[in-house]
Scaffold this motif. Sequence first.
Motif, mmCIF file in Angstrom:
data_model
loop_
_atom_site.group_PDB
_atom_site.id
_atom_site.type_symbol
_atom_site.label_atom_id
_atom_site.label_comp_id
_atom_site.label_asym_id
_atom_site.label_seq_id
_atom_site.Cartn_x
_atom_site.Cartn_y
_atom_site.Cartn_z
ATOM 1 N N SER A 92 0.847 -1.197 0.000
ATOM 2 C CA SER A 92 0.000 0.000 0.000
ATOM 3 C C SER A 92 0.881 1.245 0.000
ATOM 4 O O SER A 92 1.879 1.310 0.723
ATOM 5 C CB SER A 92 -0.903 0.007 1.233
ATOM 6 O OG SER A 92 -1.644 -1.206 1.337
ATOM 7 N N HIS A 99 -3.348 4.143 10.280
ATOM 8 C CA HIS A 99 -3.415 2.685 10.391
ATOM 9 C C HIS A 99 -3.507 2.277 11.851
ATOM 10 O O HIS A 99 -2.779 2.791 12.693
ATOM 11 C CB HIS A 99 -2.177 2.049 9.758
ATOM 12 C CG HIS A 99 -2.270 0.565 9.596
ATOM 13 N ND1 HIS A 99 -3.010 -0.023 8.605
ATOM 14 C CD2 HIS A 99 -1.740 -0.447 10.319
ATOM 15 C CE1 HIS A 99 -2.922 -1.341 8.709
ATOM 16 N NE2 HIS A 99 -2.145 -1.612 9.743
ATOM 17 N N ASN A 105 -6.527 -2.403 10.237
ATOM 18 C CA ASN A 105 -7.117 -1.701 9.105
ATOM 19 C C ASN A 105 -6.519 -0.309 9.020
ATOM 20 O O ASN A 105 -6.125 0.279 10.026
ATOM 21 C CB ASN A 105 -8.647 -1.647 9.215
ATOM 22 C CG ASN A 105 -9.107 -0.900 10.443
ATOM 23 O OD1 ASN A 105 -8.937 0.309 10.542
ATOM 24 N ND2 ASN A 105 -9.707 -1.614 11.399
ATOM 25 N N THR A 107 -6.109 3.460 6.212
ATOM 26 C CA THR A 107 -6.533 4.240 5.057
ATOM 27 C C THR A 107 -5.341 4.988 4.486
ATOM 28 O O THR A 107 -4.600 5.641 5.226
ATOM 29 C CB THR A 107 -7.636 5.243 5.452
ATOM 30 O OG1 THR A 107 -8.755 4.522 5.986
ATOM 31 C CG2 THR A 107 -8.095 6.038 4.241
ATOM 32 N N CYS A 109 -4.125 7.821 1.632
ATOM 33 C CA CYS A 109 -4.660 8.938 0.854
ATOM 34 C C CYS A 109 -3.558 9.607 0.047
ATOM 35 O O CYS A 109 -2.380 9.514 0.378
ATOM 36 C CB CYS A 109 -5.302 9.972 1.784
ATOM 37 S SG CYS A 109 -6.690 9.332 2.755
ATOM 38 N N LYS A 132 -8.284 7.701 -2.317
ATOM 39 C CA LYS A 132 -8.385 7.162 -0.960
ATOM 40 C C LYS A 132 -8.663 5.666 -1.037
ATOM 41 O O LYS A 132 -9.578 5.236 -1.734
ATOM 42 C CB LYS A 132 -9.507 7.870 -0.187
ATOM 43 C CG LYS A 132 -9.748 7.343 1.219
ATOM 44 C CD LYS A 132 -10.897 8.103 1.870
ATOM 45 C CE LYS A 132 -11.220 7.569 3.247
ATOM 46 N NZ LYS A 132 -12.381 8.290 3.856
ATOM 47 N N SER A 134 -8.948 2.144 1.526
ATOM 48 C CA SER A 134 -8.976 1.537 2.859
ATOM 49 C C SER A 134 -8.606 0.065 2.749
ATOM 50 O O SER A 134 -9.102 -0.642 1.868
ATOM 51 C CB SER A 134 -10.360 1.686 3.498
ATOM 52 O OG SER A 134 -10.669 3.053 3.696
ATOM 53 N N ASP A 136 -8.576 -3.418 4.936
ATOM 54 C CA ASP A 136 -9.008 -4.158 6.123
ATOM 55 C C ASP A 136 -8.392 -5.547 6.042
ATOM 56 O O ASP A 136 -8.889 -6.422 5.337
ATOM 57 C CB ASP A 136 -10.535 -4.240 6.174
ATOM 58 C CG ASP A 136 -11.047 -4.798 7.500
ATOM 59 O OD1 ASP A 136 -10.327 -5.607 8.113
ATOM 60 O OD2 ASP A 136 -12.156 -4.429 7.914
ATOM 61 N N SER A 143 -11.322 -1.161 -0.074
ATOM 62 C CA SER A 143 -12.339 -0.202 -0.522
ATOM 63 C C SER A 143 -11.628 1.033 -1.056
ATOM 64 O O SER A 143 -10.779 1.607 -0.366
ATOM 65 C CB SER A 143 -13.261 0.189 0.632
ATOM 66 O OG SER A 143 -13.885 -0.957 1.204
#
Length: 226
Positions: A92, A99, A105, A107, A109, A132, A134, A136, A143
């Motif tokens: 990521s 985080h 989980n 996010t 950006c 953005k 996310s 999980d 997402s």
Amino acid sequence: MIKSSCALFVLCIFIVIFFADIISGKTIVSGDIMEVRDDGDIVISKGNSKAVNNVNIITADQMTYNKKSSALSAYGNVKMVSETYDGEFIESYGESAQHNLNDENGTFCGYSAVVKYFMKSSKSPLILNARKISVDRKREVLSAYNCVEVITLSGTIYSDNVVFDKKTLGVTFKKDDKRPVADILYDGRKGIYEADEMIFYNSDDNKKIIMSGSVTGKIEMEDKIQ
């Protein structure tokens, strides 16, 4: 003089160990400049920042870790490499990230946040680009929101929002402001399709796309001259 040097060396080792223990028994944060606040509950790292636990490696220009809540905030060139429960990997990237290391989980950006999911079911990773995203890890769900691009072996699909569920290997695109658009090779022909909803299955054994709700498309066809 020798005794003083030895004492200073032992003290330095103790401080390093103390920093590692005060952050967490499972998470270690490091960086060029380290600052500890609130009796060790808040740790701020600046320059070549890195947080490591048993499943994640997170790097950034700067990060702040809250030991009580297990919340990590990272800024600047953020990258996280995570291992899933079945031995797969997720990379990521973002300009910033929030985080939670306990809930697993987070996010990411940025103008072009990216997540790459390397799955055993596919030879190539599933790649999500968005403003953005996310992640999980416990539910194995991704997402993505705002200017989403999903890159697959079959082509690229564009949407306002996307949800990927690892349990079904389905990538779901739904109409928000704009309808999802797929620029793909489908059924042996290259085409551009629009629909209110699309579901793409990211597996080498199943590459089908289900489209519903006013499906339209343009298909490239080649005339063969005998």
